[in-house]
Design an enzyme around this catalytic site. Sequence first.
Site, PDB file in Angstrom:
ATOM      1  N   ASP A  47       0.910  -1.247   0.155  1.00  0.00           N
ATOM      2  CA  ASP A  47       0.129  -0.050   0.186  1.00  0.00           C
ATOM      3  C   ASP A  47       0.897   1.271  -0.144  1.00  0.00           C
ATOM      4  O   ASP A  47       1.591   1.545   1.015  1.00  0.00           O
ATOM      5  CB  ASP A  47      -0.768  -0.091   1.203  1.00  0.00           C
ATOM      6  CG  ASP A  47      -2.114   0.675   1.325  1.00  0.00           C
ATOM      7  OD1 ASP A  47      -2.162   1.829   0.375  1.00  0.00           O
ATOM      8  OD2 ASP A  47      -2.938   0.766   1.936  1.00  0.00           O
ATOM      9  N   ASP A  48       0.867   2.050  -1.068  1.00  0.00           N
ATOM     10  CA  ASP A  48       1.439   3.289  -1.217  1.00  0.00           C
ATOM     11  C   ASP A  48       3.112   3.144  -1.353  1.00  0.00           C
ATOM     12  O   ASP A  48       3.915   4.251  -0.867  1.00  0.00           O
ATOM     13  CB  ASP A  48       1.190   4.379   0.028  1.00  0.00           C
ATOM     14  CG  ASP A  48      -0.016   4.996  -0.079  1.00  0.00           C
ATOM     15  OD1 ASP A  48      -0.975   4.590  -0.921  1.00  0.00           O
ATOM     16  OD2 ASP A  48      -0.526   5.932   0.457  1.00  0.00           O
ATOM     17  N   CYS A  85      -5.737   4.254  -4.048  1.00  0.00           N
ATOM     18  CA  CYS A  85      -5.955   2.907  -3.206  1.00  0.00           C
ATOM     19  C   CYS A  85      -7.371   2.213  -3.618  1.00  0.00           C
ATOM     20  O   CYS A  85      -7.181   0.981  -3.734  1.00  0.00           O
ATOM     21  CB  CYS A  85      -6.053   3.344  -1.622  1.00  0.00           C
ATOM     22  SG  CYS A  85      -4.494   3.938  -0.911  1.00  0.00           S
ATOM     23  N   ARG A  89      -8.372  -1.153  -5.729  1.00  0.00           N
ATOM     24  CA  ARG A  89      -9.131  -2.278  -5.108  1.00  0.00           C
ATOM     25  C   ARG A  89     -10.246  -2.523  -5.971  1.00  0.00           C
ATOM     26  O   ARG A  89     -10.751  -3.778  -6.180  1.00  0.00           O
ATOM     27  CB  ARG A  89      -9.332  -1.938  -3.664  1.00  0.00           C
ATOM     28  CG  ARG A  89      -7.743  -2.133  -2.847  1.00  0.00           C
ATOM     29  CD  ARG A  89      -7.924  -1.603  -1.579  1.00  0.00           C
ATOM     30  NE  ARG A  89      -6.781  -1.773  -0.855  1.00  0.00           N
ATOM     31  CZ  ARG A  89      -5.764  -1.253  -0.905  1.00  0.00           C
ATOM     32  NH1 ARG A  89      -5.492  -0.292  -1.829  1.00  0.00           N
ATOM     33  NH2 ARG A  89      -4.603  -1.520  -0.338  1.00  0.00           N
ATOM     34  N   LYS A 149      -6.564  -4.709   4.254  1.00  0.00           N
ATOM     35  CA  LYS A 149      -7.133  -3.793   3.973  1.00  0.00           C
ATOM     36  C   LYS A 149      -8.205  -3.997   2.960  1.00  0.00           C
ATOM     37  O   LYS A 149      -8.124  -4.256   1.729  1.00  0.00           O
ATOM     38  CB  LYS A 149      -6.360  -2.385   3.612  1.00  0.00           C
ATOM     39  CG  LYS A 149      -6.819  -1.162   2.933  1.00  0.00           C
ATOM     40  CD  LYS A 149      -5.824  -0.058   2.752  1.00  0.00           C
ATOM     41  CE  LYS A 149      -6.447   1.125   1.692  1.00  0.00           C
ATOM     42  NZ  LYS A 149      -5.321   2.042   1.746  1.00  0.00           N
ATOM     43  N   HIS A 151     -11.280  -1.469   1.855  1.00  0.00           N
ATOM     44  CA  HIS A 151     -11.335  -0.045   1.072  1.00  0.00           C
ATOM     45  C   HIS A 151     -12.523  -0.190   0.191  1.00  0.00           C
ATOM     46  O   HIS A 151     -12.186   0.756  -0.805  1.00  0.00           O
ATOM     47  CB  HIS A 151     -10.012   0.495   0.891  1.00  0.00           C
ATOM     48  CG  HIS A 151      -9.968   2.015   1.000  1.00  0.00           C
ATOM     49  ND1 HIS A 151      -9.051   2.568   0.463  1.00  0.00           N
ATOM     50  CD2 HIS A 151     -10.720   2.997   1.362  1.00  0.00           C
ATOM     51  CE1 HIS A 151      -9.294   3.896   0.607  1.00  0.00           C
ATOM     52  NE2 HIS A 151     -10.292   4.087   1.161  1.00  0.00           N
ATOM     53  N   HIS A 238       1.601   2.377   3.770  1.00  0.00           N
ATOM     54  CA  HIS A 238       0.965   3.671   4.032  1.00  0.00           C
ATOM     55  C   HIS A 238       0.914   4.367   5.313  1.00  0.00           C
ATOM     56  O   HIS A 238       1.354   3.575   6.333  1.00  0.00           O
ATOM     57  CB  HIS A 238      -0.467   2.985   3.773  1.00  0.00           C
ATOM     58  CG  HIS A 238      -1.512   4.093   3.665  1.00  0.00           C
ATOM     59  ND1 HIS A 238      -1.939   4.858   4.508  1.00  0.00           N
ATOM     60  CD2 HIS A 238      -2.326   4.320   2.705  1.00  0.00           C
ATOM     61  CE1 HIS A 238      -3.084   5.723   4.006  1.00  0.00           C
ATOM     62  NE2 HIS A 238      -3.176   5.407   3.033  1.00  0.00           N
ATOM     63  N   ASP A 342      -0.599  -0.841  -4.773  1.00  0.00           N
ATOM     64  CA  ASP A 342      -1.813  -0.295  -5.194  1.00  0.00           C
ATOM     65  C   ASP A 342      -1.684   1.054  -6.042  1.00  0.00           C
ATOM     66  O   ASP A 342      -2.540   1.562  -6.743  1.00  0.00           O
ATOM     67  CB  ASP A 342      -2.782   0.033  -4.097  1.00  0.00           C
ATOM     68  CG  ASP A 342      -2.311   0.649  -2.954  1.00  0.00           C
ATOM     69  OD1 ASP A 342      -1.042   1.190  -3.080  1.00  0.00           O
ATOM     70  OD2 ASP A 342      -2.777   1.041  -2.218  1.00  0.00           O
ATOM     71  N   ASN A 343      -0.864   1.657  -5.741  1.00  0.00           N
ATOM     72  CA  ASN A 343      -0.470   3.032  -6.515  1.00  0.00           C
ATOM     73  C   ASN A 343       1.079   3.701  -6.402  1.00  0.00           C
ATOM     74  O   ASN A 343       1.854   2.922  -5.429  1.00  0.00           O
ATOM     75  CB  ASN A 343      -1.380   4.106  -5.836  1.00  0.00           C
ATOM     76  CG  ASN A 343      -1.411   4.353  -4.377  1.00  0.00           C
ATOM     77  OD1 ASN A 343      -2.597   3.863  -3.858  1.00  0.00           O
ATOM     78  ND2 ASN A 343      -0.362   4.585  -3.855  1.00  0.00           N
ATOM     79  N   LYS A 386       1.285   8.737  -6.468  1.00  0.00           N
ATOM     80  CA  LYS A 386      -0.064   8.501  -6.256  1.00  0.00           C
ATOM     81  C   LYS A 386      -1.130   9.586  -6.464  1.00  0.00           C
ATOM     82  O   LYS A 386      -0.491  10.726  -6.096  1.00  0.00           O
ATOM     83  CB  LYS A 386      -0.201   8.327  -4.830  1.00  0.00           C
ATOM     84  CG  LYS A 386      -1.609   7.971  -4.152  1.00  0.00           C
ATOM     85  CD  LYS A 386      -1.588   7.811  -2.664  1.00  0.00           C
ATOM     86  CE  LYS A 386      -3.006   7.576  -2.023  1.00  0.00           C
ATOM     87  NZ  LYS A 386      -2.729   7.442  -0.582  1.00  0.00           N
TER      88      LYS A 386
END
Length: 551
Positions: A47-48, A85, A89, A149, A151, A238, A342-343, A386
Amino acid sequence: MKNLISGSVLALGIALSVCGCKQKENRSGEGETATPDKPNIILIMSDDMGYSDIGTYGGEVNTPNLDLLAENGLRFTQFYNTARCCPTRASLMTGLYPHQTGIGHMTNPPKSDQHDMGLPAYRGFLNKNNITLAELLKQAGYKTYMAGKWHLGMEKEDQWPLQRGFDRFYGILPGAANYFEPRAPRGITADNEQVEITDKNYYITDAFTDHALQFIDESREGDESSPFFLYLAYTAPHWPLQAPKEDIDKYRDRYGAGWKAVREERFERMKEMGIISEGDMLSEQDSPEWESLSDEKRAEMTLRRAIYSAQIDRMDQNIGRLVDHLRNSGLLENTLLVFLNDNGACAEGGMLGGGKAENLETTTGYFLSYGQAWANASNTPFRKYKHWLHEGGIATPLIVHWPAHTGKEERGKIIREYGFLPDIMATFAEVSGAAYPRNYKNHDIPPMEGKSLVPLIEGNPGQVHQQPIFWEHEGNKAVRLGDYKLVMEWKGKDKNHWELYNLAEDRSEEHDISEEEPGRVNEMAAMWTKWAEEKQVEPWDRILDIMNRKK
């Protein structure tokens, strides 16, 4: 490749062997046992994280477990996410563009309808006009589990993982939580129950893995022939910047030379590894000179980066626990394991990070970030972050590990053909034998937007996407077709400009050739406009107006 492989991980590498598809080695020494035709499937998402943060993509962070998965599997250098994010997903879980799922922008935060614009593509939760990976694979006989996560919606229980195909769930429903003390409304949910965390030694990355291992063990109870699908969605790295002290200690002295030095070191390693080509350029530095900061600020920024790296390190340790568990359970050979992010790296919090410095290395705080300057290093050699659709926003590492279907001659191979998130659904459908439906639970389901990556996994080269692929997020736009990418950064109504890049020659997007090829620009822009109309993408200024009225 960095020589950072631990003894246990090295043992894993030695143990890996090619499997025919029906037979595997029984590591107890008791001969050969049959494996199910359908592979177990594990999808791991960070994540991130920046494109070049992990070791096998050029980073200095200690990630021996991911590195070894890449050595014994495949690395994709041009795989794409959606730059944010929850749209990522939504696309990952459905095989569709995020606008088709109702998450064209963001998911609603806890106790709010902030991102519900009342428009089909902008509802702020995953709609029912799709089938999730869990729902699809369940129909193919898979047991389905998720840790991490979600989301994709949380205000109503029918938006939660168990109501979207998962048999078990442990994790967070919103987009972020405190790593040591996750509390409502950003606390832990187990299945459909809210859980209070009282363990003083709790760390969320470890807890996600603990429950993932428990789910794998549960899958072996009863009918062991049933394959399982595990979606393990870590929140690392993240924000908030939070990690165990023993992991931070590994990096306290690593970043004292600043972000420019890190970028230059990574750039050279990436060329040596073949992640980028010798002709690729390092994008212009998007940060102040390290020497311009005070001694106190340099110390703070060094610590922020150390904690961020520690979060990645801890995630890698947990991935090692997962792989060791698979190996010890005799499940590794016929498990398709996919890792991605994710990004692009997150520049939120300003140039030098967000949140109070005094909250670093405590359990206090929610928004603690490392800032744009370090994000620029994490995304080496690319531009942007991002939110944006230049390569720094959407390029992700992608590692595919499947010993039963990857021959010795293919292991460690770098795949340069490009792909994007909807390809995961198409790939999992093929390997599982699942039939993708036209209608699910009385809802019409759009066709899959992706293409299967199985030919590439099995060593058959060739461009997967013959048709263009598209992006839109917060008014930023992009389309890729072959070597060419058309991209636009949102700068306000009537202030925008299409940029054109030949990524085969200019992966870092340093030379805009739009004025040299206006015909190609017009052709690709028309493709994007047609796609946007079909997917109900709204002009960003209209979405901004609705958001302002909701305040």
